[in-house]
Design an enzyme around this catalytic site. Sequence first.
Site, PDB file in Angstrom:
ATOM      1  N   ASP A 177       0.841  -1.199   0.000  1.00 22.31           N
ATOM      2  CA  ASP A 177       0.000   0.000   0.000  1.00 22.31           C
ATOM      3  C   ASP A 177       0.877   1.250   0.000  1.00 22.31           C
ATOM      4  OD1 ASP A 177      -2.321   1.456  -0.028  1.00 22.31           O
ATOM      5  OD2 ASP A 177      -2.669   1.348   2.125  1.00 22.31           O
ATOM      6  N   LYS A 201       2.716   3.120  -5.968  1.00 22.90           N
ATOM      7  CA  LYS A 201       2.242   2.064  -6.865  1.00 22.90           C
ATOM      8  C   LYS A 201       3.319   1.615  -7.850  1.00 22.90           C
ATOM      9  CE  LYS A 201      -1.022   3.163  -4.381  1.00 22.90           C
ATOM     10  NZ  LYS A 201      -1.043   2.534  -3.051  1.00 22.90           N
ATOM     11  N   ASP A 230      -3.230  -2.963  -2.540  1.00 22.03           N
ATOM     12  CA  ASP A 230      -4.296  -1.971  -2.528  1.00 22.03           C
ATOM     13  C   ASP A 230      -4.177  -1.024  -3.725  1.00 22.03           C
ATOM     14  OD1 ASP A 230      -6.495  -0.529  -1.670  1.00 22.03           O
ATOM     15  OD2 ASP A 230      -5.374   0.681  -0.222  1.00 22.03           O
ATOM     16  N   ASN A 231      -5.286  -0.351  -4.035  1.00 19.20           N
ATOM     17  CA  ASN A 231      -5.317   0.717  -5.055  1.00 19.20           C
ATOM     18  C   ASN A 231      -4.875   0.252  -6.438  1.00 19.20           C
ATOM     19  OD1 ASN A 231      -4.076   2.636  -2.397  1.00 19.20           O
ATOM     20  ND2 ASN A 231      -6.118   2.981  -3.260  1.00 19.20           N
ATOM     21  N   GLU A 240     -10.989   4.534  -0.948  1.00 17.26           N
ATOM     22  CA  GLU A 240     -11.256   4.851   0.438  1.00 17.26           C
ATOM     23  C   GLU A 240     -12.037   6.159   0.637  1.00 17.26           C
ATOM     24  OE1 GLU A 240      -6.690   5.190  -0.295  1.00 17.26           O
ATOM     25  OE2 GLU A 240      -8.313   3.826  -0.797  1.00 17.26           O
TER      26      GLU A 240
END
Length: 243
Positions: free
Chosen positions: A170, A173, A198-199, A228
Site C-alpha cells: 500500500d 504504486k 491496494d489501489n 477509500e
Amino acid sequence: RSSDLQVKTVGAWALWWHERVHERIKDLVTGSSKPERVLAYVLKHGTRGDARSVQDTIDRFCNTEEWAMNVGNEKGKIVDRVLLETNPRTVLELGTYCGYSAVRMGRLLGPGARLVTLEISLAHAKVARQIISFAGLDKQVEVLVGSTSELIPQLKKKLDIDTFDMVFLDHMKESYVPDTKLLEECGLLRKGTVLLADNVICPGAPDYLQYVRNSPRYTSEYFPSVLEYTKAEDGMEKSVYLG
C-alpha cells in the site's frame, strides 16, 4: 471504454482534490499536517488500548473531517477477511502512513504473531508509532523507517525473520513490481505467502497486475471495491506465491 475512462477520471479528480488542494489549504490554515490532525483526533476521541476504537475513530475522522489515504473501512473488510483466512505469524506491510492498516491488521493477529511495517517518511512514522502505541499494539507491530529498496534486503538479519506469511502492499504504486521482485530475490516469500495489493485500480497499478496475473509464480484473484472514503471504483489484488 468510455465508462472505464469515466471511472478513472472520477477517482483521479477525487485524489487530486483531497491530496493537492484541500489538504494543502488545511495545512496552511492549521499549521499542521494531516497525519498530525489524525493523531490529535484519535487522542481526543479514541479509547486508549482499544485497537477497534482507534480504527473506528480514524474512519470517523476521514468520513466527517478530512479524507485520508488509509485503506478505509470498505477495502478494510477485504484485508480483514484475507488476514483471518491466512492466519499469518509474520506480516509485512509496505507503506505505513498514519498506521491505520497496521492497527487494523494488528488487532486481528493471533498470539505471538508480529507485523512489520515500512515507511519512508520519518514524520509519518512518528505519527504511526504514537497511534499504534495508543491502540495498545506496540508489542505486536514494529515500524521501520526508510525506503523499501533499502530495508527489504536487511529484513532477514534485522528482524530474525525467515519468510513472511502475508505481505500488504500500500505504498507507491510504481514500487509494487520492483519490491515484489526484491522480496522474491531476498527469499522473504515462501510457498503459500499471500500478497494483498491496494489501489490497483485507483490510482492504479497496471504493471503489477500484469506481473502477478501472468507470472507462473502466482495465482491471483481480484476483489472489486471503492476508493477509500469515496464512491470511486477501486479494488485489491490477492496473489498467492507458488514458489
